[in-house]
Design an enzyme around this catalytic site. Structure first.
Site: not given
Lengths: 481, 335
Positions: A324-326, A478, A481
């Site tokens: 999800w973050h990258g 953030y 993201f």
């Protein structure tokens, strides 16, 4: 428009004024909040606004169809809705990763690929608002909440500007009720909200920015040119930076929402004081970790299908959190790292449950031992989390290994680390322990002050924070993201 | 409702007080950056802070003039200066003389022979300072060679246009004194295509509007003076030109700056210009958002802003730099 710019304060002043004036007319008030949220988003990139509006209306309609059990296919509509939302996110966030991966692996298997290169700009906040939409559809399908009838309210839930760009990932059930009948007519916990905004600015503008500019960016970029001591300090500092940056943003989001009469869920609860990984994930980015738990871990079976499935689900859910973050491998590894760590922790604590009780009964475990256990748990958790952040922050997996390797390699680089950098890092560590009591104390102090004096003190604090801020607007980690 | 009024008053006071006490920061934060969209709130705060800053400067200038009047008794000149309005220069920039355009740079006689060990100094703006440029990749790459030391000093949002934000000439002098480099690699310019102002010692403000001939002359002077610092310290300079940019008008500005660097470097026997504009273009010479890597995969060249580089593009520029540097300096692999 960043939360920490003075132009945002000008925008917020006007919104604040009209917010409280327009509450008498609930429809106008909600429409106003929706329009200012769209204006806020439009300032980032007007093209992104179209995606936000279309996604909101699409999910609003799906919510109604699910509740009416259209074609007797509630579950089918939910699955289609989730796939559509994930597809939107996937296209913007993972298309290039997917394309490059296909072009790397398929030729090895004798296949050819011809996926076109697309210059895709990631719409800011998309990961956050897509997750808000998915949780809404699931909650309606599972009967936890009723589908929202008002398209304005639903769109506002998705786009409410303080939480739009980087969360918290609010749940529909918590937020939508706050829009009915003109919402809250008073600001609850007024001084808490002021403290949160100040705390957020301090963490982001002063602490995080200083450490990023003076230590972490440089060391993470080229660890081979730095001493083991500098690498150690940079790892420690980045552990602080990621917390100050993101929790600072969340503090401000909650504080600004609070002044508008909204209550957003807490996103951080002194996570670095956690004494286990399980404890850490109950305190870190709470709105994401609880989302992962409710909509991935539990639907997969959670801990109901035996130890093997439980640990598999845990590792899988945490890896998804990394993804999800990258789309880069180092983010995925960071999620996997936490998943494996949590699984080991579960295995260890499951096995140690009985013996510990017996030991307690036998009175061989004194209070001191319990305290030592806690201190050891805290230290182990902190080190585990800090090592995880190296993978999170490094530009690549190899970069992370170079950082960690640099800790042990005998280094012939003599590096004078400025005393101020060391002091801010150590001060930042101490701040972790002082944050909560200091905030509570400051709330009490504010409540005792007469209004004029309170105003002067708060304004002086803001001026001082801006004086200590860096020379360029520091971007939030953030937001990407 | 009482708390609501309190919070409205607080933010009203903050909007008035912060630009007053932090005017310089508001102006600095306005330097080119991502998502720097002009909106009414931004315009209000910025123009308010600019007025405050002007007021502060005029107050300090007046104080200075009064001091001069007291000591020199030459009151007429200071009064005249005070009466002068800020100069604004509007003449359009003239086209660059193609004869002086440095296409024949390879033919220039250069005295480039620093001796081993090579102490590289890498200086520049965000392209040197942070990920998304060349600095970190170049530093890693240089460190793979024998007898190489690297000191990288990058400053985000800096350049030669705004010494009030970051004074590169002064900083460079200090760094050179402290670290004694013998080779410098410079990459500047991302933030320089903007109007700037100078203050003479007697307090007269001159505004140089970007795009005018005078702006070009003043900027050239700054580039020249910057290069002279390296020359005076016997340091070989490699100046990396800026690559093509996504936004056509911004890209054109950057092309103009590249031309200035390239031309000015012709006057220095210790310096070489490394053009990069044609490295990240398609077959028609236009901006390329992607290029094919050695495996035949299409790889992105830019991050979201269309300015900064992906690691892939950073490595393309880095290889070009190493190639040119390697023509003058013997770089031997460590392993």
């Amino acid at each position: 428009m960043f939360f920490l710019t003075i132009e945002f304060f000008a925008f917020f002043f006007l919104v604040l004024l009209l917010n409280w004036l327009l509450k008498k007319w609930p429809l106008v008030w909600r429409l106003f909040l929706l329009l200012v949220s769209y204006y806020f988003y439009w300032l980032w990139d007007f093209r992104f606004l179209g995606i936000l509006v279309v996604v909101s209306i699409f999910n609003y309609i799906l919510g109604l169809l699910i509740e009416r059990n259209f074609w007797h296919s509630r579950r089918f509509i939910l699955i289609c809705g989730v796939i559509a939302n994930v597809a939107v996110l996937g296209f913007f966030k993972y298309y290039d990763f997917f394309r490059v991966s296909m072009e790397t692996f398929l030729p090895k298997l004798g296949f050819s690929t011809n996926l076109p290169f697309l210059e895709i700009i990631l719409p800011v906040g998309i990961s956050f608002y897509i997750f808000r939409n998915i949780s809404y559809l699931a909650d309606v399908a599972w009967g936890k909440i009723k589908a929202e009838k008002s398209v304005i309210d639903y769109s506002l839930f998705v786009a409410f500007f303080p939480q739009l760009l980087a969360g918290p990932i609010t749940r529909a059930g918590d937020f939508l009720s706050q829009l009915k009948n003109g919402g809250n007519r008073v600001i609850t916990d007024f001084y808490d909200n002021i403290t949160l905004i100040i705390l957020g600015l301090f963490k982001k503008l002063v602490l995080s920015s200083f450490l990023v500019l003076n230590l972490t960016d440089d060391v993470f970029a080229v660890p081979q040119n730095h001493s083991a001591e500098a690498i150690f300090l940079a790892i420690l500092a980045y552990t602080l930076v990621i917390y100050f940056d993101f929790s600072g943003y969340s503090d401000m989001a909650i504080g600004y929402s609070g002044l508008l009469g909204f209550k957003l869920p807490a996103n951080f609860n002194t996570p670095y004081l956690a004494t286990s990984l399980k404890d850490f994930w109950k305190r870190w980015h709470i709105s994401l970790s609880s989302w992962i738990k409710d909509y991935i871990y539990i639907p997969l079976g959670g801990n109901r299908k035996g130890a093997f499935r439980k640990n598999f689900n845990l590792i899988f859910a945490m890896t998804i959190s990394g993804l999800w973050h990258g789309s880069a491998g180092h983010y995925i590894f960071w999620g996997f790292w936490h998943g494996v760590g949590s699984a080991f922790e579960h295995l260890f604590s499951d096995k140690s449950k009985m013996p510990m009780t017996q030991l307690n009964n036998a009175k061989t475990s004194s209070q001191i031992k319990e305290k030592l256990k806690k201190v050891f748990g805290w230290l182990a958790t902190f080190i585990f989390v800090a090592v995880g952040w190296v993978f999170f922050r490094a530009p690549s997996f190899q970069g992370a290994l170079a950082m960690l390797g640099g800790l042990f390699k005998p280094s012939n680089v003599v590096e004078a680390i400025p005393l101020l950098v060391i002091l801010v890092t150590v001060g930042g560590l101490l701040f972790l322990f002082l944050e909560k009591p200091a905030s509570t104390g400051f709330n009490r102090l504010q409540a005792r002050l007469p209004f004029a004096l309170w105003l002067v003190i708060i304004v002086i604090i803001f001026i001082s924070l801006f004086n200590l801020s860096p020379q360029t607007v520091p971007p939030f980690i953030y937001f990407s993201f | 409702m009482q708390e609501a009024i309190k919070s409205i008053i607080l933010f009203g006071v903050l909007v008035l007080a912060l630009p007053l006490f932090n005017s310089q920061k508001v102006i600095l934060w306005d330097s080119p950056r991502e998502s720097n969209q002009a909106d009414i709130f931004h315009s209000f705060v910025f123009s308010y802070a600019s007025k405050v800053e002007d007021m502060k400067r005029s107050l300090s200038t007046k104080a200075q003039e009064i001091k001069v009047v007291d000591t020199s008794a030459d009151s007429t000149s200071s009064l005249q200066n005070q009466a002068l309005p800020p100069q604004s220069i509007d003449k359009p920039i003239t086209s660059v003389d193609p004869a002086t355009s440095a296409t024949s740079i390879q033919n220039q006689v250069k005295e480039i022979n620093p001796l081993s060990p090579y102490r590289f100094l890498l200086v520049g703006d965000s392209f040197m300072a942070v990920m998304g440029g060349v600095g970190d990749i170049l530093e890693s790459s240089l460190l793979k060679y024998k007898s190489v030391e690297v000191l990288r000093v990058g400053k985000v949002s800096s350049g030669l246009s705004r010494p009030d934000y970051f004074d590169w000439p002064n900083q460079a002098r200090q760094i050179i004194t402290n670290s004694q480099p013998n080779v410098a690699i410079v990459m500047l310019g991302t933030n320089d295509a903007q109007s700037f102002e100078t203050y003479s010692t007697d307090g007269v403000k001159t505004i140089f509007k970007y795009g005018t001939q005078q702006w070009g002359q003043e900027y050239r002077k700054r580039v020249r003076e910057f290069l002279e610092i390296f020359q005076a310290n016997n340091i070989t300079v490699y100046w990396i030109g800026m690559p093509i940019m996504r936004d056509p008008s911004y890209s054109e500005r950057i092309r103009g700056l590249n031309l200035i660097y390239e031309q000015e470097i012709l006057n220095f026997s210790n310096a070489r210009f490394i053009p990069t504009r044609d490295l990240l273009v398609d077959s028609n010479g236009n901006y390329a958002s992607s290029l094919t890597d050695f495996r035949g995969r299409q790889m992105a060249t830019r991050v979201a802003d269309g300015i900064h580089l992906t690691v892939f593009a950073g490595e393309i520029v880095e290889k070009q730099v190493i190639k040119i540097v390697g023509e003058d300096i013997t770089l031997e692999d460590k392993y």
